[in-house]
Design a protein around this motif. Structure first.
Motif, PDB file in Angstrom:
ATOM      1  N   TYR A 181       0.835  -1.207   0.000  1.00 22.93           N
ATOM      2  CA  TYR A 181       0.000   0.000   0.000  1.00 22.93           C
ATOM      3  C   TYR A 181       0.872   1.260   0.000  1.00 22.93           C
ATOM      4  O   TYR A 181       0.545   2.245  -0.653  1.00 22.93           O
ATOM      5  N   ARG A 182       1.984   1.220   0.718  1.00 26.38           N
ATOM      6  CA  ARG A 182       2.890   2.373   0.736  1.00 26.38           C
ATOM      7  C   ARG A 182       3.456   2.626  -0.653  1.00 26.38           C
ATOM      8  O   ARG A 182       3.536   3.769  -1.104  1.00 26.38           O
ATOM      9  N   ASP A 205      -0.789   4.855  -0.864  1.00 23.13           N
ATOM     10  CA  ASP A 205      -1.917   4.904   0.078  1.00 23.13           C
ATOM     11  C   ASP A 205      -1.361   4.806   1.497  1.00 23.13           C
ATOM     12  O   ASP A 205      -1.344   3.741   2.118  1.00 23.13           O
ATOM     13  N   TYR A 206      -0.895   5.941   2.011  1.00 30.00           N
ATOM     14  CA  TYR A 206      -0.196   5.965   3.285  1.00 30.00           C
ATOM     15  C   TYR A 206      -1.098   5.665   4.477  1.00 30.00           C
ATOM     16  O   TYR A 206      -0.658   5.047   5.445  1.00 30.00           O
ATOM     17  N   LYS A 207      -2.344   6.082   4.421  1.00 25.95           N
ATOM     18  CA  LYS A 207      -3.251   5.831   5.551  1.00 25.95           C
ATOM     19  C   LYS A 207      -3.508   4.337   5.717  1.00 25.95           C
ATOM     20  O   LYS A 207      -3.433   3.806   6.824  1.00 25.95           O
ATOM     21  N   VAL A 208      -3.794   3.644   4.623  1.00 29.14           N
ATOM     22  CA  VAL A 208      -4.043   2.203   4.702  1.00 29.14           C
ATOM     23  C   VAL A 208      -2.745   1.473   5.042  1.00 29.14           C
ATOM     24  O   VAL A 208      -2.735   0.516   5.816  1.00 29.14           O
ATOM     25  N   SER A 209      -1.642   1.940   4.490  1.00 28.48           N
ATOM     26  CA  SER A 209      -0.340   1.349   4.795  1.00 28.48           C
ATOM     27  C   SER A 209      -0.074   1.394   6.294  1.00 28.48           C
ATOM     28  O   SER A 209       0.363   0.405   6.895  1.00 28.48           O
ATOM     29  N   GLN A 210      -0.342   2.520   6.914  1.00 25.30           N
ATOM     30  CA  GLN A 210      -0.126   2.680   8.340  1.00 25.30           C
ATOM     31  C   GLN A 210      -0.954   1.678   9.141  1.00 25.30           C
ATOM     32  O   GLN A 210      -0.461   1.079  10.099  1.00 25.30           O
ATOM     33  N   ILE A 211      -2.191   1.478   8.730  1.00 21.77           N
ATOM     34  CA  ILE A 211      -3.064   0.517   9.413  1.00 21.77           C
ATOM     35  C   ILE A 211      -2.432  -0.875   9.393  1.00 21.77           C
ATOM     36  O   ILE A 211      -2.417  -1.574  10.405  1.00 21.77           O
ATOM     37  N   TYR A 238       8.038   0.606   8.587  1.00 20.00           N
ATOM     38  CA  TYR A 238       7.216   1.650   9.186  1.00 20.00           C
ATOM     39  C   TYR A 238       8.081   2.880   9.488  1.00 20.00           C
ATOM     40  O   TYR A 238       7.628   4.015   9.381  1.00 20.00           O
ATOM     41  N   TRP A 253       8.367   4.659   6.324  1.00 19.84           N
ATOM     42  CA  TRP A 253       7.087   5.347   6.141  1.00 19.84           C
ATOM     43  C   TRP A 253       7.121   6.667   6.909  1.00 19.84           C
ATOM     44  O   TRP A 253       6.713   7.703   6.389  1.00 19.84           O
ATOM     45  N   GLN A 267       6.870  10.561   5.537  1.00 18.86           N
ATOM     46  CA  GLN A 267       5.827  11.456   6.016  1.00 18.86           C
ATOM     47  C   GLN A 267       6.403  12.687   6.721  1.00 18.86           C
ATOM     48  O   GLN A 267       5.658  13.570   7.125  1.00 18.86           O
TER      49      GLN A 267
END
Length: 177
Positions: free
Chosen positions: A99-100, A104-110, A129, A132, A136
């Motif tokens: 995802y990263r 798609d950083y928000k989904v990646s973080q999840i 992470y 990531w 960010q």
């Protein structure tokens, strides 16, 4: 005075950590290519012993190749989810990585957080992470991730060196991995 001493000590430790890290011009995330063992589930009488583990390992390797050889992250996400082991840190980490890579950083973080929930000592997730976090602009959080890697594997691991090199680059500098 006490706060000043703590700040100076923290700055000194950070400086020593960064000074001890090797200088690397190319930053990359070493892949997590060894499939993890699948989470233990109750065995079905219809499944031969070991066949579930073999199918999982084969599926994991196929998804791994889709990510690191073909760079088809959307397909890899589907392959990883189809394994039915989203609760595995290695699987969740690769989904987060994919995802990263898709932006798609928000989904990646999840997914990264899900991986760390499954295994708080999964070094590859701390590394990915942490990268990531660098992307960010969260350099303090990335430093926290680097310190966690140092606790788990020391400062000579590939994961540590990769994240340390990313942190050495000036903010806004593109990462190569």
């Amino acid at each position: 005075m006490n706060k000043l001493a703590i700040r100076l000590l923290t700055l000194a430790m950070l400086s020593l950590t960064l000074a001890a890290a090797p200088v690397v011009t190319v930053v990359y995330a070493a892949p997590d290519n060894d499939p993890p063992p699948p989470p233990k589930k109750k065995k079905s009488s219809e499944v031969r012993p070991g066949s579930e583990q073999t199918a999982f390992a084969d599926g994991y390797r196929a998804a791994y190749a889709t990510i690191y050889e073909r760079h088809d992250y959307a397909a890899a996400i589907a392959q990883l989810k189809a394994l039915g082991h989203d609760d595995s840190a290695a699987v969740a980490n690769l989904i987060g990585y994919s995802y990263r890579q898709l932006g798609d950083y928000k989904v990646s973080q999840i997914w990264y957080e899900r991986a760390l929930k499954a295994d708080p000592n999964h070094v590859k997730t701390w590394q990915y992470y942490g990268l990531w976090q660098v992307e960010q602009g969260n350099r303090d959080q990335a430093q926290f991730h680097l310190n966690k890697i140092a606790q788990l594997t020391g400062t000579s691991s590939e994961e540590y060196r990769s994240l340390a090199a990313a942190l050495e680059k000036a903010p806004g500098t593109g990462l190569v991995y």
